[in-house]
Design a protein around this motif. Structure first.
Motif, PDB file in Angstrom:
ATOM      1  N   TRP A  13      48.683  40.642  -4.463  1.00  0.00           N
ATOM      2  CA  TRP A  13      49.260  41.739  -3.686  1.00  0.00           C
ATOM      3  C   TRP A  13      49.639  41.386  -2.250  1.00  0.00           C
ATOM      4  CZ3 TRP A  13      45.315  46.000  -5.520  1.00  0.00           C
ATOM      5  CH2 TRP A  13      45.612  46.339  -6.844  1.00  0.00           C
ATOM      6  N   PRO A  14      48.767  40.674  -1.495  1.00  0.00           N
ATOM      7  CA  PRO A  14      49.107  40.448  -0.083  1.00  0.00           C
ATOM      8  C   PRO A  14      50.449  39.757   0.113  1.00  0.00           C
ATOM      9  CG  PRO A  14      46.844  39.816  -0.502  1.00  0.00           C
ATOM     10  CD  PRO A  14      47.465  40.106  -1.833  1.00  0.00           C
ATOM     11  N   LYS A  15      50.962  39.137  -0.948  1.00  0.00           N
ATOM     12  CA  LYS A  15      52.253  38.463  -0.822  1.00  0.00           C
ATOM     13  C   LYS A  15      53.330  39.456  -0.383  1.00  0.00           C
ATOM     14  CE  LYS A  15      54.886  35.128  -0.778  1.00  0.00           C
ATOM     15  NZ  LYS A  15      54.684  34.351   0.450  1.00  0.00           N
ATOM     16  N   ALA A  16      53.118  40.728  -0.696  1.00  0.00           N
ATOM     17  CA  ALA A  16      54.136  41.735  -0.403  1.00  0.00           C
ATOM     18  C   ALA A  16      54.034  42.274   1.019  1.00  0.00           C
ATOM     19  CB  ALA A  16      54.019  42.891  -1.400  1.00  0.00           C
ATOM     20  N   VAL A  17      53.176  41.660   1.862  1.00  0.00           N
ATOM     21  CA  VAL A  17      53.007  42.160   3.229  1.00  0.00           C
ATOM     22  C   VAL A  17      53.688  41.198   4.203  1.00  0.00           C
ATOM     23  CG1 VAL A  17      51.333  42.880   4.957  1.00  0.00           C
ATOM     24  CG2 VAL A  17      50.798  43.136   2.531  1.00  0.00           C
ATOM     25  N   ALA A  18      54.481  41.743   5.121  1.00  0.00           N
ATOM     26  CA  ALA A  18      55.208  40.894   6.070  1.00  0.00           C
ATOM     27  C   ALA A  18      54.262  40.328   7.118  1.00  0.00           C
ATOM     28  CB  ALA A  18      56.294  41.713   6.754  1.00  0.00           C
ATOM     29  N   GLY A  19      54.655  39.178   7.679  1.00  0.00           N
ATOM     30  CA  GLY A  19      53.820  38.491   8.660  1.00  0.00           C
ATOM     31  C   GLY A  19      53.431  39.388   9.822  1.00  0.00           C
ATOM     32  N   ALA A  20      54.392  40.149  10.363  1.00  0.00           N
ATOM     33  CA  ALA A  20      54.103  41.003  11.515  1.00  0.00           C
ATOM     34  C   ALA A  20      53.092  42.089  11.156  1.00  0.00           C
ATOM     35  CB  ALA A  20      55.390  41.635  12.029  1.00  0.00           C
ATOM     36  N   SER A  21      53.209  42.654   9.938  1.00  0.00           N
ATOM     37  CA  SER A  21      52.257  43.690   9.517  1.00  0.00           C
ATOM     38  C   SER A  21      50.859  43.107   9.411  1.00  0.00           C
ATOM     39  CB  SER A  21      52.665  44.262   8.160  1.00  0.00           C
ATOM     40  OG  SER A  21      54.042  44.484   8.142  1.00  0.00           O
ATOM     41  N   ILE A  22      50.783  41.874   8.864  1.00  0.00           N
ATOM     42  CA  ILE A  22      49.476  41.219   8.764  1.00  0.00           C
ATOM     43  C   ILE A  22      48.871  41.106  10.160  1.00  0.00           C
ATOM     44  CG2 ILE A  22      48.314  39.049   8.240  1.00  0.00           C
ATOM     45  CD1 ILE A  22      50.445  38.630   6.066  1.00  0.00           C
ATOM     46  N   GLY A  23      49.727  40.728  11.136  1.00  0.00           N
ATOM     47  CA  GLY A  23      49.260  40.595  12.512  1.00  0.00           C
ATOM     48  C   GLY A  23      48.645  41.888  13.008  1.00  0.00           C
ATOM     49  N   VAL A  24      49.346  42.993  12.782  1.00  0.00           N
ATOM     50  CA  VAL A  24      48.858  44.286  13.269  1.00  0.00           C
ATOM     51  C   VAL A  24      47.515  44.615  12.629  1.00  0.00           C
ATOM     52  CG1 VAL A  24      49.327  46.758  13.316  1.00  0.00           C
ATOM     53  CG2 VAL A  24      51.172  45.126  13.761  1.00  0.00           C
ATOM     54  N   VAL A  25      47.429  44.384  11.315  1.00  0.00           N
ATOM     55  CA  VAL A  25      46.190  44.689  10.611  1.00  0.00           C
ATOM     56  C   VAL A  25      45.047  43.833  11.156  1.00  0.00           C
ATOM     57  CG1 VAL A  25      45.026  44.577   8.387  1.00  0.00           C
ATOM     58  CG2 VAL A  25      47.357  45.467   8.532  1.00  0.00           C
ATOM     59  N   PHE A  26      45.320  42.535  11.347  1.00  0.00           N
ATOM     60  CA  PHE A  26      44.249  41.644  11.779  1.00  0.00           C
ATOM     61  C   PHE A  26      43.810  41.921  13.216  1.00  0.00           C
ATOM     62  CE2 PHE A  26      44.824  39.286   7.937  1.00  0.00           C
ATOM     63  CZ  PHE A  26      43.569  38.745   7.717  1.00  0.00           C
ATOM     64  N   VAL A  27      44.747  42.382  14.050  1.00  0.00           N
ATOM     65  CA  VAL A  27      44.344  42.760  15.405  1.00  0.00           C
ATOM     66  C   VAL A  27      43.244  43.814  15.327  1.00  0.00           C
ATOM     67  CG1 VAL A  27      45.070  44.032  17.456  1.00  0.00           C
ATOM     68  CG2 VAL A  27      46.473  42.166  16.587  1.00  0.00           C
ATOM     69  N   PHE A  28      43.438  44.735  14.396  1.00  0.00           N
ATOM     70  CA  PHE A  28      42.448  45.797  14.249  1.00  0.00           C
ATOM     71  C   PHE A  28      41.158  45.255  13.629  1.00  0.00           C
ATOM     72  CE2 PHE A  28      40.518  49.406  12.118  1.00  0.00           C
ATOM     73  CZ  PHE A  28      40.414  50.281  13.192  1.00  0.00           C
ATOM     74  N   VAL A  29      41.320  44.441  12.565  1.00  0.00           N
ATOM     75  CA  VAL A  29      40.145  43.914  11.869  1.00  0.00           C
ATOM     76  C   VAL A  29      39.287  43.090  12.821  1.00  0.00           C
ATOM     77  CG1 VAL A  29      39.402  42.288  10.088  1.00  0.00           C
ATOM     78  CG2 VAL A  29      41.223  43.922   9.589  1.00  0.00           C
ATOM     79  N   PHE A  30      39.939  42.331  13.710  1.00  0.00           N
ATOM     80  CA  PHE A  30      39.199  41.435  14.585  1.00  0.00           C
ATOM     81  C   PHE A  30      38.935  42.045  15.957  1.00  0.00           C
ATOM     82  CE2 PHE A  30      40.864  37.785  11.917  1.00  0.00           C
ATOM     83  CZ  PHE A  30      39.662  37.656  11.259  1.00  0.00           C
ATOM     84  N   ASN A  31      39.225  43.335  16.107  1.00  0.00           N
ATOM     85  CA  ASN A  31      38.950  43.997  17.371  1.00  0.00           C
ATOM     86  C   ASN A  31      37.461  43.868  17.708  1.00  0.00           C
ATOM     87  OD1 ASN A  31      38.048  46.306  19.075  1.00  0.00           O
ATOM     88  ND2 ASN A  31      40.253  46.689  19.099  1.00  0.00           N
ATOM     89  N   PRO A  32      37.135  43.385  18.942  1.00  0.00           N
ATOM     90  CA  PRO A  32      35.725  43.117  19.263  1.00  0.00           C
ATOM     91  C   PRO A  32      34.848  44.358  19.276  1.00  0.00           C
ATOM     92  CG  PRO A  32      37.141  42.790  21.176  1.00  0.00           C
ATOM     93  CD  PRO A  32      38.044  42.971  20.009  1.00  0.00           C
ATOM     94  N   PHE A  33      35.452  45.544  19.412  1.00  0.00           N
ATOM     95  CA  PHE A  33      34.618  46.747  19.511  1.00  0.00           C
ATOM     96  C   PHE A  33      34.664  47.591  18.249  1.00  0.00           C
ATOM     97  CE2 PHE A  33      36.369  45.689  23.704  1.00  0.00           C
ATOM     98  CZ  PHE A  33      35.193  45.152  24.239  1.00  0.00           C
TER      99      PHE A  33
END
Lengths: 293, 351
Positions: free
Chosen positions: A111-131
Motif C-alpha cells: 500500500w505505501p507505494k501509493a503515497v507521494a514523497g511529500a505526503s510521506i514527509g508530512v506524515v513523518f514530521v508528525f510521527v517524529f514530532n518530539p512532543f
C-alpha cells in the motif's frame, strides 16, 4: 533487429518521434544548459551573462559547505538503499516462506507505494514530532533524547527512515516476485542436500535473486537523489544547521532561494557526474549477477 | 553398498477432506528397484515426497531399515532424490552442484573433490565439471542430477519422473543406464512414473496406485499376466487389455445380446479381459466388423465392433490384410482369459 512489421521506415520514425521530442526538450536540453551555464556567471535578474571558464567549479569546490553536502549525500546514498533493500529482502524471504499471515502482509506492505514523497514527509514530521510523536514518551524519561528540530543526527535519521519506508514496497514486490520464480524443486533439492533454511537463503535464494537485487539497488540509488528532495523539503528544509542538506537540496536553495544560478548549475553538473560514477561502479558489479535460470 | 528396506505402515495423507494416500501398507525390499506407477493424481509423487520427508504424514509410520523416519527431517533419512526437471542449482558449476550436499555436511576439500569426481565418473560426466547447467544438454543435466544424488552414498535413491523431460531416444538410453547404475550401487531405489514402459523394464517390483490405494504390488511379469484388478488390466499394455461385460452360465460366457464369446465355467456376471495380441482371427468363433486399422510395422492394430456394439482392440500378425467394414471371425482362447468382479473390479480366480 526485426523488420517488416510496418512497411515504411518513416512509420517507425513517426511513432517514436513524440517521445524523442519530449526526452530531448525536458532532459537533454536542461542537462546541456546546466553544462553551459556552469561556465558562465549568470545575473540573477537577467541582463546578460559573462564567460568565466572554470571559475564556477573552482569556487564551488573550495566551498566547505559543498563538501559537507556531498559527504552527507554519500552517507545517505549508502545507508538508505542498504536499509531499504535489506529490510525488503527480509520481508520478502518471510513472505516467500509462506509464514502465517504472509498473504495479508503481502497486501499491506504494498500500500505505501501509493503515497507521494511529500505526503510521506508530512506524515513523518508528525510521527517524529518530539512532543506528540512516537518518541514523546522517551523524551519524558530522558528530556532532549529525541528532537529532530534541534539535533542534526536525529533529523538525518528521520530523513533516512522516511526514505527507507518509502522504498520498501517497491523493493518488496520486486524481490518477492524474484523469489517466487525460483523453482520449488530447486528448494526441495537443497532440502534433500541437507541445507537448513538459513543456509538456503545464502547459498540458493540470494545468488538466484541477484538480478532483482541489482535492479533494486540501482533504482534505490537514483531514488536517493530524486525522491529525497521531496522528503527534505517537507520535513526539515535542510536543517537543523544544514544537517540534512543533501547536495540536491543545496542546489535548490542556492539556485532558487539565493539566486546563485551559476553555482547551482555547477553543482548540478557535479552531482550528475557523481551519480554517473556511482551507477557505473554498480554496473561493474553486474558481472556477478546471475541471470541464468 | 546395500540399501535398506522401506516399510510403509498405514501411511495416510489428505489435503483438506480429500485423501491422497489412503492407509498404504507395503514393504519395499532392500536394494530392490521399486517403481510406483499410476495415472496423474493417484498420489504417487506425494508418497515419494513422504518417504523423502518433503511432506508430512497425517498418520501412519515409515521405517527405513530399522529406524522410524516419519518425524525426521529429510537430511537425516539417508535418502537422495532426483527430480523431474533436474532441479540443478543454476548458479553453481557441475562440480558445485554435485558437491553441495557434501559441502553442507562439512566434508573438507580434497575429500570432497575426490568424491565428486567419483560420482561424475559413475555417470560419465568427466570433463564437464566446471560447466554450468545452462551449458549442458537435457541428458547431461539428468546425469548431474543423478550424480548429485549418489555422491552422498544414500541408502535410498528416490526418482520423481526423472525421464519425462527427455526425448524418446535419450529416454531409452537413460533407462538402460539407470538399470546398470542400480546394479552397481545397490541402493534401494524408488522410481515414480506414469510411463508403463519404464515401469515394466526397470522394476523388480511395480506398485500400481489408483486414487491413493495400491491396486497391485508385484513383479512386472505378474502385473502383466495376472492383473489383480480390472484397473491394472486396463492400465498396463499398449494397447491395453480389452474389458467386456459378460454373463457366465452353462460353461460359456455371453455378451448381453447372447453372443457366445468363450468357454469358461464361471457363473453369473463378470468383466472379461483379454489382451489384444491374444485374440486369434480365423474361421471359428464369432463375427466382428473392422472399424479402424493402424499399420505399425511389426503388427497391425485393428479396432473391431462386436454384434452388441462393444469395441475390441486386436493386434494381428503382419501380412493380414483387413480393411474397414470387413467382417472377421474372432476366437478368445480359454487360457488367456481374465475375469474380474463387475462390482469390485477385483480378479476372479476361475476354478
Amino acid at each position: 533487429m526485426q523488420k517488416g512489421f510496418y512497411s515504411g521506415r518513416w512509420t517507425y520514425a513517426a511513432l517514436v518521434a513524440p517521445i524523442l521530442v519530449l526526452i530531448f526538450l525536458f532532459f537533454y536540453v536542461p542537462v546541456g544548459l546546466a553544462f553551459f551555464w556552469s561556465l558562465f556567471l549568470e545575473r540573477p535578474f537577467g541582463g546578460g551573462s559573462q564567460f568565466v571558464g572554470l571559475d564556477n567549479f573552482a569556487r564551488v569546490l573550495s566551498d566547505a559547505e559543498f563538501w559537507d553536502a556531498l559527504k552527507r549525500t554519500a552517507i545517505f546514498m549508502i545507508v538508505a538503499p542498504s536499509l531499504a533493500i535489506g529490510i525488503s529482502l527480509m520481508l520478502a524471504l518471510a513472505a516467500d516462506r509462506g509464514l502465517r499471515g504472509s498473504s495479508a502482509a503481502r497486501n499491506i506492505i504494498i500500500w505505501p507505494k501509493a503515497v507521494a514523497g511529500a505526503s510521506i514527509g508530512v506524515v513523518f514530521v508528525f510521527v517524529f514530532n518530539p512532543f506528540l510523536g512516537i518518541f514523546a514518551p522517551l523524551n519524558e524519561i530522558w528530556p532532549g533524547f529525541w528532537n529532530p528540530r534541534i539535533d542534526g543526527t536525529d533529523a538525518f535519521i528521520t530523513i533516512v527512515v522516511a526514505q527507507v519506508w518509502n522504498g520498501i514496497p517497491f523493493n518488496f514486490i520486486i524481490l518477492l516476485s524474484g523469489l517466487q520464480t525460483i523453482p520449488d524443486t530447486v528448494t526441495k533439492a537443497a532440502v534433500m542436500d541437507g541445507a537448513s533454511p538459513w543456509r538456503r537463503v545464502w547459498d540458493i535464494q540470494i545468488p538466484l535473486l541477484t538480478p532483482q537485487l541489482f535492479l533494486t539497488f540501482v533504482l534505490e540509488f537514483v531514488g536517493t537523489v530524486v525522491e529525497a528532495f521531496g522528503l527534505i523539503d517537507t520535513m526539515t528544509e535542510g536543517g537543523p544547521g544544514g544537517a540534512t542538506t543533501l547536495l540536491i537540496y543545496k542546489i535548490y536553495v542556492d539556485g532558487f532561494k539565493a539566486y546563485d544560478l551559476s553555482g547551482a548549475a555547477t553543482q548540478t553538473v557535479i552531482l550528475m557526474l557523481f551519480v554517473l560514477i556511482m551507477v557505473a561502479l554498480q554496473f561493474r558489479l553486474e558481472k556477478h549477477v546471475k541471470y541464468e535460470r | 553398498m546395500r540399501g535398506d528396506a522401506i516399510h510403509l505402515d498405514a501411511v495416510t495423507k489428505s489435503f483438506g477432506a480429500t485423501p491422497v494416500i489412503d492407509a498404504i501398507t507395503a514393504t519395499l525390499g532392500g536394494g530392490e528397484f521399486t517403481v510406483i506407477l499410476g495415472p496423474s493424481g493417484c498420489g504417487k509423487s506425494t508418497l515419494l515426497n513422504m518417504i523423502a520427508g518433503l511432506e508430512r504424514l497425517n498418520s501412519g509410520k515409515i521405517r527405513i531399515g530399522v529406524r522410524e523416519v516419519q518425524d525426521l527431517p529429510p537430511k537425516d533419512r539417508g535418502c537422495a532424490m532426483v527430480f523431474q526437471n533436474y532441479a540443478l542449482y543454476p548458479h553453481m558449476t557441475v562440480e558445485g552442484n554435485i558437491g553441495y550436499a557434501l559441502k553442507v555436511a562439512g566434508v573438507r576439500q580434497p575429500e570432497r573433490s575426490r568424491r565428486v569426481a567419483e560420482a561424475a565418473r559413475v555417470v560419465e560426466l568427466g570433463g564437464l565439471l566446471d560447466r554450468r547447467p545452462s551449458e549442458l544438454s537435457g541428458g547431461q543435466r539428468q546425469r548431474v542430477a543423478i550424480a548429485r544424488a549418489i555422491v552422498r552414498e544414500p541408502r535410498v535413491l528416490l526418482f520423481d519422473e526423472p525421464l519425462s523431460n527427455l526425448d524418446a531416444k535419450l529416454r531409452h538410453g537413460m533407462r538402460m543406464e539407470l538399470s546398470q547404475l542400480h546394479r552397481t550401487i545397490g541402493a534401494t531405489t524408488v522410481f515414480v512414473t506414469h510411463d508403463q514402459v519404464e515401469a515394466m523394464t526397470l522394476a523388480d517390483k511395480v506398485m500400481i496406485l489408483n486414487k491413493g490405494r495400491i491396486e497391485q504390488f508385484d513383479t512386472p511379469h505378474a502385473i502383466y499376466y495376472r492383473p489383480a484388478s480390472s484397473f491394472v488390466a486396463g492400465f498396463i499394455g499398449a494397447p491395453p487389455m480389452n474389458l467386456l461385460p459378460v454373463t457366465g452360465g452353462g460353461g460359456v460366457l455371453r455378451l448381453d445380446d447372447g453372443t457366445e464369446l468363450a468357454r469358461n465355467p464361471h457363473e453369473g456376471p463378470a468383466i472379461l479381459g483379454i489382451r489384444p495380441e491374444k485374440i486369434s482371427i480365423g474361421d471359428k468363433g464369432f463375427a466382428a466388423r473392422v472399424v479402424y486399422r493402424e499399420d505399425l510395422g511389426s503388427h497391425t492394430a485393428i479396432v473391431a465392433r462386436l454384434s452388441g456394439g462393444q469395441e475390441v482392440q486386436v493386434a494381428t500378425p503382419i501380412g493380414m490384410h483387413l480393411d474397414p467394414a470387413d467382417t472377421i471371425t474372432f476366437d478368445f482362447p480359454q487360457d488367456h482369459l481374465h475375469l474380474f468382479d463387475p462390482a469390485t473390479g477385483l480378479r476372479l480366480e476361475t476354478p
